[in-house]
Write an enzyme that holds these catalytic residues in place. Structure first.
Site, PDB file in Angstrom:
ATOM      1  CB  CYS A  57      -0.921  -0.002   1.218  1.00  0.00           C
ATOM      2  SG  CYS A  57      -1.848   1.532   1.422  1.00  0.00           S
ATOM      3  CD  GLU A 116      -3.980  -0.299  -1.697  1.00  0.00           C
ATOM      4  OE1 GLU A 116      -4.740   0.477  -2.316  1.00  0.00           O
ATOM      5  OE2 GLU A 116      -3.552  -0.060  -0.559  1.00  0.00           O
TER       6      GLU A 116
END
Length: 668
Positions: free
Chosen positions: A264, A336
């Site tokens: 991330c 994501e």
């Protein structure tokens, strides 16, 4: 690989190793080599950029091509060995080859070479990073066309995620047994709190508390559940951090948690730099604060800090445990992408293309084959099969002098044909170039110039046929060679996704190729399970029984043949329903088709293609900036977003970019 293939056939009867020398450092890196019957892949160099010039040098390895030929089978007529290996040479599986995106964050290179964090990012960036960047949400965000309600919804979802992120840091800190590690995790957690405060300050300007008004979406919940489960030790059958018996077991959970959180941080740092460049085109960009946050030096430092922590925590882990972290990293990257894909949008978007165009219209994908889809040009493979066919007797153990002499003569003939082709092709290119560079695309003059190249290609093919080099190949050997043909990284996934969604998205796919034998192409696509629905337009060998006669049924052997076939297919489709066309290619032979398509996409880094195109007024631009500009035009309700013969061709660094643009990711 790209410069060596200058036309309809490979100029050497060998695998060519491409070495790219950096003009400043003079360091070379090989992209592929043949060793003992196995194709060895090394990390490819970055695609050329405007910022850094590179000079290309081709090194020829006079090695045979058994890696792409059929293996011995006592029950068939196949006789080529795949199992030999030279002493001292390490073999790698073809599937280990992976094409790194040229846009991978250079800052990540600060992490030591060979580090776990670096390896995991490289593996993910070739696919998931492209899918994230090309999501409708991020394209609209970069263009500044994203509506405030959509951005507000995103911030609300991101706030839910960041709260879980901060909690995961707390849990990782509890599991860490090193004071320095605990301090690092604590500092990273405080950075997340600052990011949450930024979200709150933006939302408070609107007088809204989004965490109360907007519940987490399924994609957000899926991501946060994964993250917190990992931090709790529920990984690969784990028993939970509260039940861990030893400090080492808890430290392992800390490593797993950091492994799930690192992608991330790196992805957002990557996106901040990749998309932040569009702020320069708009000083009043409405989302400037968002881009500045993730493009900032402080955020990059945080990304490097967690990567270094991951490397440190990974040192004591076993190979099996590192594999678990790799899987967690990949899963986090996929989540994501799903997170960005799930963001709500009301405005029209230019990508994925299958979503942009009217569902009633046909989406038509055209692609070249050799070196667009493949790693090696097919003509070299076919010639090598033919040459080795005359060694059959000696391969089976008998000592046939006539067979060995015939094989040597054929190889000499092929070498002569290759060298002649190489020399005359460059002369032909020089002859067709206009004396001055055109200021805008001059399609008619380009067509006229490529008439010269087309005649040259036909004469070259005639010489090959007359030489008899292609005589005596067994059809089964050709098919098995096709099955072992290595496709470019991401190409296989693209065509598989095409096969799965073709009818659903109203799509046709056509391969236009100079390849001498369409059966080789059919076998290549069939072996990876994506032949269904693929229309192949190419040349065909003629056979007596199952043995090639040396003649070719010549259907497509020049740039003019390709573009005329393109026009016929497009016209036939348009007579039934409107269509939007895309052409994907890599060489001068594709240039006319690239321009005729509504969207022309160039893969690879052929300097000859760029030299010819530029001289006739063709522009080459990276796909991502081009789409952001088109998104702005779409927002302003301008017509003709995609237009044939615009004179602009879009370049990509991988097939993952192609798939992200045309089809989107699996969650699109």
């Amino acid at each position: 690989q790209q410069q060596n293939r200058v036309g309809s056939f490979f100029i050497f009867p060998t695998i060519t190793v491409r070495t790219v020398l950096d003009s400043n450092q003079g360091k070379g890196r090989e992209t592929a080599r043949i060793a003992g019957g196995r194709l060895l892949h090394l990390p490819p160099p970055p695609i050329q950029s405007a910022a850094r010039t590179r000079r290309m040098r081709l090194l020829r390895l006079r090695l045979p091509l058994p890696a792409l030929l059929p293996s011995p089978n006592p029950t068939t007529k196949s006789f080529f060995s795949l199992s030999s290996c030279w002493p001292g040479v390490t073999r790698t599986s073809p599937t280990s080859h992976h094409k790194q995106m040229s846009t991978t964050s250079s800052s990540a290179a600060a992490v030591a070479e060979g580090s776990a964090a670096r390896r995991f990012w490289i593996a993910a960036s070739s696919r998931e990073a492209a899918f994230a960047t090309y999501t409708p949400f991020l394209l609209s965000l970069a263009a500044g066309s994203l509506r405030l309600d959509s951005f507000r919804h995103y911030l609300a979802q991101d706030a839910h995620f960041l709260h879980a992120f901060a909690r995961a840091y707390e849990m990782a800190e509890e599991c860490a047994d090193d004071d320095d590690d605990k301090a690092t995790i604590s500092a990273l957690r405080k950075a997340i709190v600052r990011e949450l405060n930024l979200h709150s300050s933006v939302l408070q300007e609107w007088g809204v508390d989004p965490t109360k008004e907007i519940p987490p979406s399924p994609a957000t919940t899926k991501y946060t559940d994964f993250l917190l489960a990992t931090a709790a030790g529920k990984v690969d059958g784990g028993k939970g951090s509260d039940k861990m018996a030893t400090p080492f077991e808890k430290t392992k959970i800390a490593a797993y948690t950091v492994g799930a959180m690192t992608p991330c941080m790196r992805l957002y740092a990557y996106l901040g730099k990749e998309l932040g460049v569009f702020l320069k085109q708009d000083e009043n960009h409405p989302y400037k604060k968002w881009f500045d946050t993730y493009a900032a030096t402080d955020f990059e430092s945080n990304a490097l800090q967690i990567e270094e922590l991951l490397d440190k925590l990974s040192v004591s882990l076993t190979g099996e445990e590192l594999e678990i972290i790799g899987k967690l990293y990949q899963q986090a990257m996929r989540l994501e992408v799903e997170f960005f894909s799930a963001q709500t949008l009301e405005e029209p978007v230019v990508a994925p293309l299958s979503r942009y165009r009217d569902p009633k219209d046909k989406l038509v994908i055209f692609s070249d084959f050799d070196l667009t889809c493949t790693v090696v040009d097919s003509s070299a493979i076919l010639a090598e099969i033919a040459i080795l066919s005359h060694q059959k007797a000696s391969q089976s153990g008998s000592d046939n002098v006539l067979d060995r002499t015939k094989s040597a003569d054929l190889r000499n003939s092929w070498n002569m044909l290759s060298n002649q082709y190489m020399e005359e092709h460059e002369q032909c290119i020089q002859k067709l170039l206009p004396p001055e560079e055109a200021k805008s695309v001059d399609y008619d003059q380009l067509y006229k110039g490529l008439e010269v190249l087309s005649e040259f290609e036909r004469q070259a093919n005639s010489r090959v046929i007359d030489s008899g080099v292609l005589r005596g190949m067994n059809l089964d050997d050709i098919r098995k060679a096709g099955e072992r043909l290595i496709l470019q990284d991401g190409c296989r996934n693209f065509f598989k996704k095409i096969g799965e969604t073709r009818e659903k998205v109203n799509l046709d796919i056509h391969i236009l190729s100079y390849c001498w034998c369409a059966e080789l192409i059919r076998s290549a696509f069939s072996s990876v399970g994506c032949l269904d629905g693929v229309n192949i337009h190419s040349n065909e060998f003629t056979f007596e029984g199952s043995v090639s006669t040396g003649h070719i049924n010549r259907k497509i052997e020049s740039p003019l043949d390709k573009v005329e076939k393109f026009k016929i297919i497009k016209s036939d489709l348009d007579s039934i329903t409107p269509s939007l066309s895309v052409y994907i290619g890599d060489s001068v032979g594709d240039l006319l088709c690239l321009l005729e398509a509504d969207v022309g996409i160039v893969v690879g880094s052929s300097t000859t293609l760029r030299r010819v195109g530029k001289q006739f007024g063709v522009s080459f631009a990276p796909l991502l900036p081009g789409l952001v500009e088109k998104q702005r035009r779409l927002w302003k309700q301008e017509a003709s977003i995609f237009k044939a013969r615009s004179g602009v061709l879009h370049t990509v660094s991988s097939w993952s970019e192609v798939q992200a643009f045309i089809l989107g990711n699996d969650s699109s």
